[in-house]
Design a protein around this motif. Structure first.
Motif, short mmCIF file in Angstrom:
data_model
loop_
_atom_site.label_atom_id
_atom_site.label_comp_id
_atom_site.label_asym_id
_atom_site.label_seq_id
_atom_site.Cartn_x
_atom_site.Cartn_y
_atom_site.Cartn_z
N GLU A 138 2.97 -1.05 -2.42
CA GLU A 138 2.01 0.03 -2.30
C GLU A 138 0.87 -0.35 -1.35
O GLU A 138 0.67 -1.51 -1.04
CB GLU A 138 1.44 0.33 -3.69
CG GLU A 138 2.47 0.79 -4.69
CD GLU A 138 1.84 0.96 -6.05
OE1 GLU A 138 1.02 1.87 -6.20
OE2 GLU A 138 2.13 0.17 -6.94
N GLN A 168 -3.97 5.34 -2.81
CA GLN A 168 -2.90 5.96 -3.60
C GLN A 168 -3.41 7.10 -4.48
O GLN A 168 -2.64 7.61 -5.30
CB GLN A 168 -2.27 4.91 -4.53
CG GLN A 168 -1.58 3.79 -3.83
CD GLN A 168 -0.21 4.21 -3.39
OE1 GLN A 168 -0.07 5.02 -2.48
NE2 GLN A 168 0.81 3.70 -4.02
N HIS A 169 -4.68 7.44 -4.38
CA HIS A 169 -5.26 8.41 -5.31
C HIS A 169 -4.51 9.74 -5.30
O HIS A 169 -4.37 10.37 -4.26
CB HIS A 169 -6.74 8.63 -4.98
CG HIS A 169 -7.43 9.55 -5.92
ND1 HIS A 169 -7.55 9.27 -7.25
CD2 HIS A 169 -8.01 10.76 -5.73
CE1 HIS A 169 -8.19 10.27 -7.85
NE2 HIS A 169 -8.48 11.19 -6.95
N ALA A 174 1.87 4.53 -13.28
CA ALA A 174 2.33 3.36 -12.53
C ALA A 174 3.83 3.26 -12.80
O ALA A 174 4.24 3.10 -13.95
CB ALA A 174 1.62 2.10 -12.98
N SER A 217 -1.35 2.15 -7.64
CA SER A 217 -1.38 3.53 -8.13
C SER A 217 -2.03 3.61 -9.51
O SER A 217 -2.73 4.58 -9.81
CB SER A 217 0.02 4.12 -8.17
OG SER A 217 0.86 3.32 -8.96
N SER A 254 4.73 3.48 1.61
CA SER A 254 4.45 4.12 0.33
C SER A 254 3.18 4.94 0.50
O SER A 254 2.12 4.41 0.80
CB SER A 254 4.26 3.06 -0.74
OG SER A 254 3.69 3.63 -1.89
N GLY A 263 1.30 7.09 -1.70
CA GLY A 263 1.01 7.67 -3.02
C GLY A 263 2.15 7.46 -4.00
O GLY A 263 2.16 8.03 -5.07
N GLY A 264 3.13 6.64 -3.62
CA GLY A 264 4.25 6.35 -4.51
C GLY A 264 3.78 5.53 -5.70
O GLY A 264 2.87 4.73 -5.58
N CYS A 265 4.43 5.72 -6.86
CA CYS A 265 3.95 5.07 -8.08
C CYS A 265 4.47 3.65 -8.22
O CYS A 265 4.16 2.99 -9.19
CB CYS A 265 4.32 5.89 -9.30
SG CYS A 265 6.10 5.90 -9.64
N GLU A 282 9.51 2.29 -4.74
CA GLU A 282 9.30 1.05 -3.98
C GLU A 282 10.12 -0.08 -4.60
O GLU A 282 10.77 -0.85 -3.89
CB GLU A 282 7.81 0.68 -3.95
CG GLU A 282 6.94 1.62 -3.12
CD GLU A 282 6.62 2.95 -3.82
OE1 GLU A 282 7.06 3.15 -4.97
OE2 GLU A 282 5.96 3.80 -3.22
N SER A 322 -0.44 10.91 -0.43
CA SER A 322 -1.82 11.05 -0.84
C SER A 322 -2.65 11.31 0.41
O SER A 322 -2.34 10.80 1.49
CB SER A 322 -2.28 9.78 -1.55
OG SER A 322 -1.99 8.65 -0.75
N ASN A 342 -5.32 10.16 1.32
CA ASN A 342 -5.85 8.92 1.89
C ASN A 342 -4.82 8.14 2.68
O ASN A 342 -5.17 7.27 3.46
CB ASN A 342 -6.40 8.02 0.77
CG ASN A 342 -7.71 8.54 0.21
OD1 ASN A 342 -8.40 9.30 0.88
ND2 ASN A 342 -8.05 8.13 -0.99
N MET A 343 -3.54 8.41 2.46
CA MET A 343 -2.50 7.69 3.20
C MET A 343 -1.96 8.49 4.39
O MET A 343 -1.21 7.97 5.21
CB MET A 343 -1.34 7.32 2.27
CG MET A 343 -1.51 6.00 1.54
SD MET A 343 -1.92 4.64 2.64
CE MET A 343 -0.33 4.34 3.41
#
Lengths: 495, 252
Positions: free
Chosen positions: A150, A173-174, A199, A491, B134, B136-138, B142, B179, B181-182
């Motif tokens: 991430e 990741q928000h 997560a 995340s 990634s 915003g991937g949880c 990944e 996301s 931000n990404m």
């Protein structure tokens, strides 16, 4: 004593939560923490013309939690607690970022999550600490990293190869998870699935914590059988990730035997989870009121077979890994977090236990199956990469024993009990020990018994600062190793 | 030293020999079989329970690009109109083919799902290097993508690898709903890859936004401008799903 005393998962009416002026609350906090209590939650909730601050402290030895609250008007400020107790630093920053209530005297008042404009609509740029001097240089890494991981931004201030300071900017990741919890409060299936995605490596951990919070608010006592299945799923998750981490740590020091062996063992464990619920990471396992999948006697035998074999395999692989001179040379005395620092900054989970801090929610504030089967807390002293690797090995062994124990005590019972309405105007804190450490979910309901506020804290929130501190005075090339030894969630932090 | 040999012998051969014929456990939720004729009158329980609005009724359809394979629809349906099989080969080059309608068999889906172009085979058939981002991937997708390179799946045997720099890559693998931000970093990474390049959307979040489709902190403009070459559904997709989709796509 002004606090309301509760236990993990004991819901309490909002009326019973004391509300006092902040300076009084502050005195109380200082007194309690000085006596050995630990900060669990410190978060705000927007109300009409201001904000309510909720504080939850824990007395781990006596399995008690203490809550109190304080009201602020928009634009107020308060005396920061961080100068006295560093464990408050990120909580106060988050509170400021979301509600604009300023902690006066906070030494490090920087954004917590990139681009969250709680107070102003403008994004506050992150100002990195600058180190000045001859031959001093900065290394910037991210948000996109080299591997399949991430995103987050790391800024190293170095002198030659040596790291003097690391700052980590997060928030990339928000996804607005806490907001989505409230917006979708009428859709229970969505909420459960959302909790699984907080997560993706802690599916059972977070979904279980969410389910228990809702069950507490609706007084749903799940069956013993469902509890056992949940415990097995949680421990399988812990074993799976720990094995993956040992594999990755081996890979980081170019020890390919360990990388391959632990990697293959991990596959066997997550495929066991797949055999139970159809997902390698435990998606769909947890239901509010119990579990969605049963463990038949045939499957039980298979699981026992797998983990018995695993126990032997892990022992041999660990013996080989931890006796290899080239591995030990990289692991030992790298990325040290002393016991004092670990306590001071409020670390949790295996990373804290590797620095000798004996906290484990499974035994301190038991939940689910652990209230029937006490777990012995495992700690190590050295606080280096070695300790954080070795604690994973001994926790794997412990989890295997827990699963065996749980499988032996399997009793008949309903898999899932239907939940009734949530109690209106109630507050509950649900704590659990995920593989990464203390997961905390707090739910507050409105007068109609719908979620009004949902606060999530992944253990990564407590531990990210430790990553930054651990690499001080280590070489840049040891950073990946230090980072992996914590394996924190982006995340889960960014939400 | 003896322990090392012992470990090596116990470890044995872990690689799946013929990945094309690999099967996953029965419990795995893969391709759904839909039979609308079993539907009760005006019942839309499956649509109501779906957390990602992947189901439409009249006619009954399930969109694999939105489905998180939670199986809630299957559980809620008393007549068995939706049944998930363990067929994991779900990759597709055509977004519309992911919308599964009543009566569609897995064989029909597989036939039309991946359009293997000759030039793709020519360019990437022997070596394909990918940069993963990634957004915003949880960490679910990944982890599964990382697993494609482990000793079990060993995707490297087909000449397919993940690389650290977009400059070394032939394509980008995107996970997460993107996301806000990404979004800029993702665009930068995409632009840093030299042409010709492919775009692979992995996981339901990436394909449609998934659970986060309505989040205020997600920005999916990237996909308005840049077409996706290969969709890999799942939450997260099984490593075999990803490998199969790629092998089909590069014509191997």
């Amino acid at each position: 004593m002004i606090w309301t005393e509760i236990k993990n998962l004991q819901s309490v009416s909002l009326k019973e939560i004391p509300n006092l002026e902040f300076h009084k609350l502050r005195e109380q906090i200082v007194e309690m923490i000085s006596k050995g209590c630990r900060l669990i939650q410190f978060f705000g909730e927007k109300i009409n013309s201001g904000v309510i601050l909720y504080v939850v402290l824990a007395d781990d030895e006596q399995s008690k939690l203490f809550i109190a609250s304080s009201n602020f008007n928009d634009g107020d400020s308060f005396d920061s607690i961080t100068p006295e107790f560093k464990s408050f630093h990120l909580f106060e920053r988050e509170f400021y970022e979301q509600f604009g209530i300023k902690p006066q005297g906070h030494p490090w008042l920087k954004p917590v999550r990139k681009g969250i404009a709680g107070i102003s609509k403008e994004e506050i740029p992150y100002e990195f600490f600058k180190m000045i001097g001859e031959e001093v240089h900065e290394v910037g890494v991210g948000p996109i990293h080299a591997g399949i991981i991430e995103p987050g931004h790391f800024r190293f201030s170095c002198h030659g190869e040596q790291i003097h300071h690391l700052e980590i900017e997060l928030g990339f990741q928000h996804r607005g998870i806490e907001e989505l919890f409230i917006r979708n409060k009428n859709n229970p299936v969505y909420l459960l699935k959302l909790s699984e995605s907080i997560a993706g490596d802690t599916v059972v951990g977070h979904a279980g914590t969410f389910a228990r919070a809702i069950e507490s608010l609706s007084e749903n006592n799940i069956s013993r059988r469902a509890m056992v299945i949940r415990t097995i799923a949680l421990e399988l998750e812990r074993i799976g990730i720990h094995l993956g981490d040992l594999s990755a740590l081996s890979g980081d020091v170019a020890y390919l035997t360990g990388n391959a062996a632990f990697g293959a063992l991990r596959t066997k464990v997550i495929n066991t989870t797949l055999a139970i619920c159809g997902s390698r990471f435990g998606h769909g396992m947890i239901a509010v009121g119990g579990v969605n999948y049963d463990i038949s006697s045939e499957l039980k035998e298979k699981i026992l077979d797998t983990i018995n074999k695993l126990e032997e395999d892990v022992e041999i692989a660990a013996e080989v890994l931890f006796s290899s001179a080239s591995v030990l040379a990289r692991f030992e005395k790298t990325g040290i977090i002393t016991n004092e620092i670990a306590k001071e900054i409020g670390m949790v989970g295996p990373a804290a236990r590797a620095s000798g801090v004996a906290i484990d929610i499974r035994s301190d504030h038991p939940f689910g199956g652990f209230s029937l089967f006490p777990v012995h807390k495992l700690t190590l002293k050295s606080g280096d990469v070695f300790a954080r690797a070795y604690i994973r090995y001994i926790e794997i062994t412990q989890s295997i024993k827990i699963i065996k124990e749980q499988l032996e005590t399997f009793s008949e019972g309903e898999l899932k009990k239907t939940s009734s309405e949530l109690k209106p105007n109630h507050f509950v804190i649900s704590l659990a020990e995920g593989w990464r450490g203390e997961i905390s979910h707090t739910a507050i309901t409105d007068e109609n018994g719908r979620l009004r506020k949902y606060k999530i804290k992944d253990p990564s929130f407590n531990n990210w600062l430790a990553v930054a501190l651990s690499v001080k005075n280590n070489g840049v090339s040891d950073f990946p190793l230090c980072n992996k030894s914590f394996n924190l969630s982006y995340s889960g932090f960014d939400l | 030293m003896l322990d090392l040999f012992k470990l090596r012998i116990r470890h044995g051969k872990q690689a799946i020999p013929n990945i094309r014929k690999a099967e996953v456990l029965e419990t795995f939720k893969g391709f759904p079989i839909i039979d609308e004729s079993k539907c009760a009158d005006k019942c839309k329980d499956c649509k109501d329970v779906c957390p990602t609005e992947a189901i439409e009724v009249n006619p009954l359809r399930l969109d694999l690009g939105k489905c998180i394979f939670c199986g809630e629809c299957e559980k809620v349906c008393s007549s068995g109109a939706i049944k998930f099989t363990n067929q994991y080969q779900l990759g597709s080059t055509n977004r519309n083919s992911l919308i599964i309608s009543s009566g569609k068999t897995f064989e029909q889906f597989e036939e039309e799902a991946v359009d293997a172009k000759k030039e793709i085979h020519k360019y990437f058939g022997r070596s394909l290097k990918l940069r993963q981002v990634s957004a915003g991937g949880c960490n679910g997708c990944e982890l599964e993508l990382a697993a494609t390179t482990n000793v079990n799946f060993d995707m490297g045997r087909f000449g397919i690898d993940f690389v650290a720099s977009p400059r070394h890559a032939d394509g980008i693998v995107i996970t997460g709903p993107i996301s806000a931000n990404m979004a800029p970093a993702l665009k930068d990474a995409y632009e840093s890859i030299s042409d010709p390049k492919i775009v692979i959307a992995v996981g339901v979040c990436s394909i449609s936004g998934g659970l986060f489709a309505n989040s205020n902190h997600v920005n999916r403009n990237f996909f308005d401008e840049i077409p996706v070459d290969l969709f890999v559904p799942g939450c997260p997709p099984h490593p075999l799903t990803f490998i199969h989709a790629l092998l089909d796509y590069i014509g191997k």
